[in-house]
Design an enzyme around this catalytic site. Structure first.
Site, PDB file in Angstrom:
ATOM      1  CE  LYS A  65      38.213  38.911  38.285  1.00 47.35           C
ATOM      2  NZ  LYS A  65      39.126  39.890  37.980  1.00 47.35           N
ATOM      3  CB  ILE A  66      41.659  32.462  43.399  1.00 45.00           C
ATOM      4  CG1 ILE A  66      42.212  33.099  42.451  1.00 45.00           C
ATOM      5  CG2 ILE A  66      42.395  31.390  44.227  1.00 45.00           C
ATOM      6  CD1 ILE A  66      42.643  32.128  41.283  1.00 45.00           C
TER       7      ILE A  66
END
Length: 298
Positions: free
Chosen positions: A259-260
């Protein structure tokens, strides 16, 4: 502040990261807004961030948007106290949000006003489309409003858990022909992320708004897109990661989900957002963004 210690340093780093995002030419900045930020007095700051395009997309709890509409229609929240007799407040028709008060009868006026507006709407909509329709139909008295600023600035607002708010209550009161398709929210927000060269995220609190933005990278990957994870990330929270809740979840953990980005510039500020957000906004005043995304396809 970035050269001090402890959370002062983290707040300074958050300012530096936000500033760097604003200087990027091809980036979409997404904000997740949770907690009772509007009753706590953060409404004008969020509206200002929208109008000046310090953020490009807002994902919010329905509650913050309801309280924003409440004030846009001329009603107010009041400074109160947590040291009170809550049974007495109930008898007086006063609702308490920690040390902030509001009149229940005024909330009810907004409930019925929204119910009337929703009764005039029809079709299947994302929460973004639904909120744009509402903003366009409101006869507001105060334009220092999140929903009005977004409507006038063409900044999309999503509220994927809108049923869990007084806007949801108003929809339940309405003779409604409109259907809010929250899966369309997933598709629309993912499309925004996929079509962005870079993305940066700013989370005030956590909860549904945070994960809804975070999961766009996962959805995009499952759809076959080559995504790298959000490349800038700021979170302001008072929660901690040890108990497994999303609001305290670190960005390092988000890297493990994709996600990051593993190369992201990121910081978590452990601070009350009603302290951190005004300080950050004050620092941004002198910065003018030269280029920002326009979402013609939505």
């Amino acid at each position: 502040m970035a050269r001090t210690g402890f959370q002062g340093r983290k707040l300074g780093e958050a300012f530096e990261i936000w500033t760097e995002m604003l200087r990027e030419e091809n980036i979409t900045i997404l904000m997740g807004l949770s907690g009772a930020m509007v009753p706590a007095g953060m409404r004008k700051i969020i509206a200002w961030l929208i109008r000046n395009r310090y953020i490009d997309v807002l994902v919010s709890t329905g509650a913050n948007l309801f309280h924003d509409i409440h004030e846009a229609m001329g009603f107010r929240h009041f400074m109160g106290s947590e040291h009170v007799n809550d049974c007495k407040l109930f008898e007086e028709g006063i609702d308490r949000i920690h040390d902030v008060f509001a009149y229940e009868k005024e909330f009810n006026v907004i409930d019925y006003t929204l119910a009337e507006i929703i009764s005039e709407m029809s079709g299947v909509m994302s929460s973004r489309e639904f909120l744009e329709e509402i903003a366009g139909r409101l006869n507001v008295k105060d334009r220092n409003s999140i929903v009005i600023a977004a409507y006038e600035s063409k900044v999309p607002i999503f509220s994927p858990a809108i049923a869990d708010s007084s806007i949801g209550i108003a929809a339940a009161l309405a003779k409604r022909e409109v259907v809010i398709d929250t899966i369309r929210d997933v598709e629309e927000l993912t499309e925004i992320v996929v079509n962005s060269e870079k993305t940066g995220v700013i989370y005030v609190g956590g909860g549904v708004p945070k994960n809804f933005i975070q999961q766009t990278e996962v959805v995009a990957r499952l759809k076959g897109y080559d995504v790298r994870g959000h490349e800038y990330a700021i979170q302001i929270t008072t929660d901690v990661p040890q108990f497994g809740g999303l609001s305290g979840c670190t960005f390092e953990e988000g890297v493990s989900w994709g996600k990051i980005s593993g190369k992201a510039k990121k910081v978590q500020v452990n601070c009350d957002a009603t302290i951190a957000l005004p300080v950050l906004a004050h620092g941004l005043i002198g910065i003018r963004r030269q280029k920002y995304p326009i979402f013609n396809g939505l």
